[in-house]
Design a protein around this motif. Structure first.
Motif, mmCIF file in Angstrom:
data_model
loop_
_atom_site.group_PDB
_atom_site.id
_atom_site.type_symbol
_atom_site.label_atom_id
_atom_site.label_comp_id
_atom_site.label_asym_id
_atom_site.label_seq_id
_atom_site.Cartn_x
_atom_site.Cartn_y
_atom_site.Cartn_z
ATOM 1 N N ASP A 133 -33.678 17.852 39.158
ATOM 2 C CA ASP A 133 -32.444 18.528 39.590
ATOM 3 C C ASP A 133 -31.614 17.408 40.229
ATOM 4 O OD1 ASP A 133 -30.541 20.194 40.477
ATOM 5 O OD2 ASP A 133 -31.704 21.226 41.715
ATOM 6 N N PHE A 134 -30.354 17.385 39.426
ATOM 7 C CA PHE A 134 -29.534 16.105 39.855
ATOM 8 C C PHE A 134 -28.190 16.884 40.508
ATOM 9 C CE2 PHE A 134 -32.138 14.551 36.159
ATOM 10 C CZ PHE A 134 -32.559 13.536 37.018
ATOM 11 N N SER A 135 -28.212 18.081 40.770
ATOM 12 C CA SER A 135 -26.887 18.799 41.203
ATOM 13 C C SER A 135 -26.592 17.995 42.733
ATOM 14 C CB SER A 135 -27.227 20.154 41.628
ATOM 15 O OG SER A 135 -28.341 20.418 42.369
ATOM 16 N N GLY A 136 -27.255 17.450 43.337
ATOM 17 C CA GLY A 136 -26.967 16.683 44.593
ATOM 18 C C GLY A 136 -26.193 15.691 44.417
ATOM 19 N N PHE A 137 -25.913 15.075 43.463
ATOM 20 C CA PHE A 137 -25.156 14.135 43.086
ATOM 21 C C PHE A 137 -23.667 14.471 43.119
ATOM 22 C CE2 PHE A 137 -23.233 10.436 40.514
ATOM 23 C CZ PHE A 137 -23.656 9.326 41.180
#
Length: 268
Positions: A133-137
């Motif tokens: 999950d790369f949504s934190g970027f």
């Protein structure tokens, strides 16, 4: 520039979102940020303008492979009639960052931000897998753009020997300075100088945009950029014309950063 999909050009595919969103004449903004593996697997994508282009990951990897096979060199920027595509690659980690921008944003801006985005992504996800999950970027995008002020000012000093000092101020703070300075003294004197300049120009129904103070050996160039002040100290005797051109180019690059950074910040 042919993509092979019904004869449409690459630029038409990458820029088609502008017509769909009806945003011609819009304010400065990134178009799309894409991070993918060198095999073409999309890891992260953020659309700022328009709609996502289909099969973009495959298109980018195909362009990279074609360029490296034909020239033996990696592709870092492609400029078309309306848009630019900046690409940064981490060969060791097999990652690619693709940043789609408007042509007017410029090559230097695109290449710098693409490289910084890739470095920040690697720092945040050192062992990235497509199932992660790369949504934190999302929260890092604005930080990276604002953070580009530092390398822009540092590059002005490092690449041009006529420049001794460069800094950017905003109100009562200094965003970045290439050398240690007396912060309180500089800001107090700068505000007083700008007030005098503003009063003089007001008498002519105008506003001060830039000024130059010249001594026997050195000079200081002061430019207003958006809500900031760009200050450069230079030597008089060293390539004055080239120095002026470099300072002007840096001021233009800083303005792009400041405007796009502010516009992206407004999105969140």
């Amino acid at each position: 520039e042919k993509s092979g999909e019904k004869g449409r050009t690459t630029e038409q595919k990458l820029g088609e979102g502008e017509e769909k969103s009806g945003e011609k004449g819009r304010k400065l903004m990134l178009r799309q940020l894409l991070l993918l593996s060198t095999s073409g697997i999309k890891l992260y994508s953020k659309i700022f303008i328009g709609e996502e282009t289909k099969q973009l990951s495959g298109l980018i990897t195909a362009m990279l492979d074609f360029c490296e096979k034909k020239t033996g060199l990696p592709m870092s920027y492609v400029e078309m009639a309306r848009i630019g595509v900046a690409i940064a690659k981490d060969t060791r980690r097999k990652l690619i960052c693709c940043l789609i921008i408007d042509k007017q944003d410029g090559r230097e801006f695109g290449r710098l931000i693409a490289q910084m985005m890739l470095e920040e992504f690697v720092k945040m996800y050192p062992n990235a897998r497509h199932t992660d999950d790369f949504s934190g970027f999302n929260t890092k995008i604005s930080e990276v753009i604002w953070g580009s002020i530092h390398p822009i000012l540092d590059a002005l000093i490092e690449k041009h020997r006529g420049v001794q000092l460069a800094l950017l101020t905003s109100g009562d703070s200094i965003k970045h300075a290439t050398h240690q300075i007396d912060k309180l003294g500089l800001l107090a004197n700068l505000q007083a100088l700008l007030r005098v300049a503003t009063n003089i120009m007001a008498s002519q129904n105008d506003l001060p945009l830039s000024m130059e103070i010249k001594g026997q050996k050195n000079r200081v160039i002061i430019s207003r950029i958006e809500r900031t002040t760009f200050i450069v100290a230079c030597r008089n005797s060293i390539e004055e014309r080239q120095t002026n051109l470099k300072v002007e180019a840096t001021a233009k690059l800083l303005k792009t950063v400041l405007v796009i950074g502010s516009n992206i910040q407004d999105l969140w």
